[in-house]
Design a protein around this motif. Sequence first.
Motif, PDB file in Angstrom:
ATOM      1  N   VAL A 420       6.541  -4.261  12.718  1.00 40.93           N
ATOM      2  CA  VAL A 420       5.849  -5.338  13.416  1.00 40.93           C
ATOM      3  C   VAL A 420       4.410  -5.454  12.935  1.00 40.93           C
ATOM      4  N   GLY A 421       3.743  -4.306  12.789  1.00 36.24           N
ATOM      5  CA  GLY A 421       2.328  -4.316  12.411  1.00 36.24           C
ATOM      6  C   GLY A 421       2.061  -5.020  11.097  1.00 36.24           C
ATOM      7  N   PHE A 422       2.803  -4.672  10.057  1.00 38.06           N
ATOM      8  CA  PHE A 422       2.576  -5.291   8.749  1.00 38.06           C
ATOM      9  C   PHE A 422       3.047  -6.745   8.717  1.00 38.06           C
ATOM     10  N   ALA A 423       4.089  -7.072   9.500  1.00 34.34           N
ATOM     11  CA  ALA A 423       4.531  -8.464   9.564  1.00 34.34           C
ATOM     12  C   ALA A 423       3.446  -9.358  10.152  1.00 34.34           C
ATOM     13  N   LEU A 424       2.653  -8.798  11.064  1.00 32.30           N
ATOM     14  CA  LEU A 424       1.577  -9.561  11.680  1.00 32.30           C
ATOM     15  C   LEU A 424       0.297  -9.567  10.839  1.00 32.30           C
ATOM     16  N   LEU A 425       0.051  -8.466  10.118  1.00 28.65           N
ATOM     17  CA  LEU A 425      -1.217  -8.328   9.396  1.00 28.65           C
ATOM     18  C   LEU A 425      -1.204  -8.923   7.984  1.00 28.65           C
ATOM     19  N   SER A 438       5.913  -7.161   3.950  1.00 27.11           N
ATOM     20  CA  SER A 438       5.918  -6.232   5.084  1.00 27.11           C
ATOM     21  C   SER A 438       7.085  -5.255   5.034  1.00 27.11           C
ATOM     22  N   MET A 439       8.215  -5.675   4.515  1.00 29.12           N
ATOM     23  CA  MET A 439       9.409  -4.829   4.480  1.00 29.12           C
ATOM     24  C   MET A 439       9.258  -3.648   3.513  1.00 29.12           C
ATOM     25  N   PRO A 440       8.983  -3.865   2.231  1.00 32.32           N
ATOM     26  CA  PRO A 440       8.872  -2.726   1.318  1.00 32.32           C
ATOM     27  C   PRO A 440       7.726  -1.784   1.666  1.00 32.32           C
ATOM     28  N   VAL A 441       6.600  -2.322   2.119  1.00 35.96           N
ATOM     29  CA  VAL A 441       5.476  -1.458   2.500  1.00 35.96           C
ATOM     30  C   VAL A 441       5.886  -0.532   3.641  1.00 35.96           C
TER      31      VAL A 441
END
Length: 478
Positions: A420-425, A438-441
């Motif tokens: 969720v965090g990377f999908a938002l950031l 966001s997925m691979p990270v």
Amino acid sequence: MEQKSNAFLETQPVGKLMAKYAVPCVISLLVAALYNIVDQIFIANADYLGSYGNAANTVVFPLTVVALSIAVMIGDGCCAFVSISLGAGNRDAAHKSIGSAILLCICAGLVLTALYLLFQEPILTLFGGRVNGETFRHAREYFFWITLGVPFYMFGQAMNPIIRSDGSPKFAMAATLAGALANIVLDPVFIFVFRWGMMGAAVATAAGQVLTAALSVWYLRRMKAVRLERGSFRPHPALMKEYLPLGICSFLSQISLVMAMAAIQNMTLKYGALDPVFGREQYAQIPMAVLGIVMKFFQIVISIAVGLAAGCIPVVGYNIGAGRRDRAKSLFTRLLAAEAIVGAAALLIVELFPAQLIGVFGAANESAYYTRYGVKCFRVYLCMMALATVNKGTFIYLQSLGRALASTALSLVREVVFGVGFALLLPRWFGLDGVLYSMPVSDVLTFLIGAAVIARTYRILGGGAPSQGSSAGMSRCA
């Protein structure tokens, strides 16, 4: 009549047991994953639905995962508890836990159905359904009919691992396969012949789920290692406190996926509107539709990963209950190797054949932007699948050891903190592409943490065959 024993779980070679239990489990979960993707394939190739119908399917998909999350918490938790109980020779706890799990699943299915029907429009809006008017109309139609099948879907999914724990992985597979085949047969009839549109796709899916649930009921009346009695069908709160925590990782891995999908779909809606191409009304639904397709492909791959690990739960649980940590360790090594191979094979497919994959989903009927974005999504969003499959296998293996806390913590970090965090950031800096990154990270960072957990698990399992009663110690090793 004396019930059959599961003692062979302690004596047969672990490789043979892994194949016996994991392969049917993989097939069962693959078939379950195909329910939604089969709908999407037929919807995509219907000229009167196309990418609008595909986008609507993507909007509704997380809401079926909510139902699945509750079902697998009950089913996987009960499966692990029953396996450990049988390994320790406690058949009374086994049959009572199954009976209470059946009651709990039925009640949960009815409550969730009522909530979905009452709050349909705000729920669909939450998951990006208002990308445009046509998509929202299709989403409402599909969601209504899918909701009517939720109790049957949850029951079939919850009973599947319980049937496996009774020593019948092939029947569990057959029950799920029968429902999926019914869906595959009915989908083209309802969509292309009757032209029922999204309703047709949903009704075909629900019909298959009813069939799977009916077959599960048939089996429960004829269990082998466990005999259900009238007294089994009571809440048994004390037993629920034992088996539900063992399924909490399964629940969180699914429900946190819903949270991640909500974040991803809303960021796709927000930043797609700012894109020079997808900001136009006639193309607005494409990112949502394509991303849904890519997530469904990933769901197929992750179903194999989950199936490999979940199929090992009865074997690991029984051997831990019997004090055979050496066999549990050997199975863990085989599992990690199998997970890595699955992820690597899937990675080759998406990197080498992305255009062919998106072509299955009606690309010939769509604009060039549809295919172009599909290729990009497959190659970027799924580029770390080998790590994702190893991560998932580790989470579930910990669950089978009774290490609910460690399993739950890892799942939360992956899906909520990172997912969720990377999908938002990331979209703040990379726009629509940030959603894909966001997925691979998330998978890379989770693997770095998971590697330490894997090393610790090997140390806990050790190399010898400890004495009876060590299972209690394992359950405390969170």
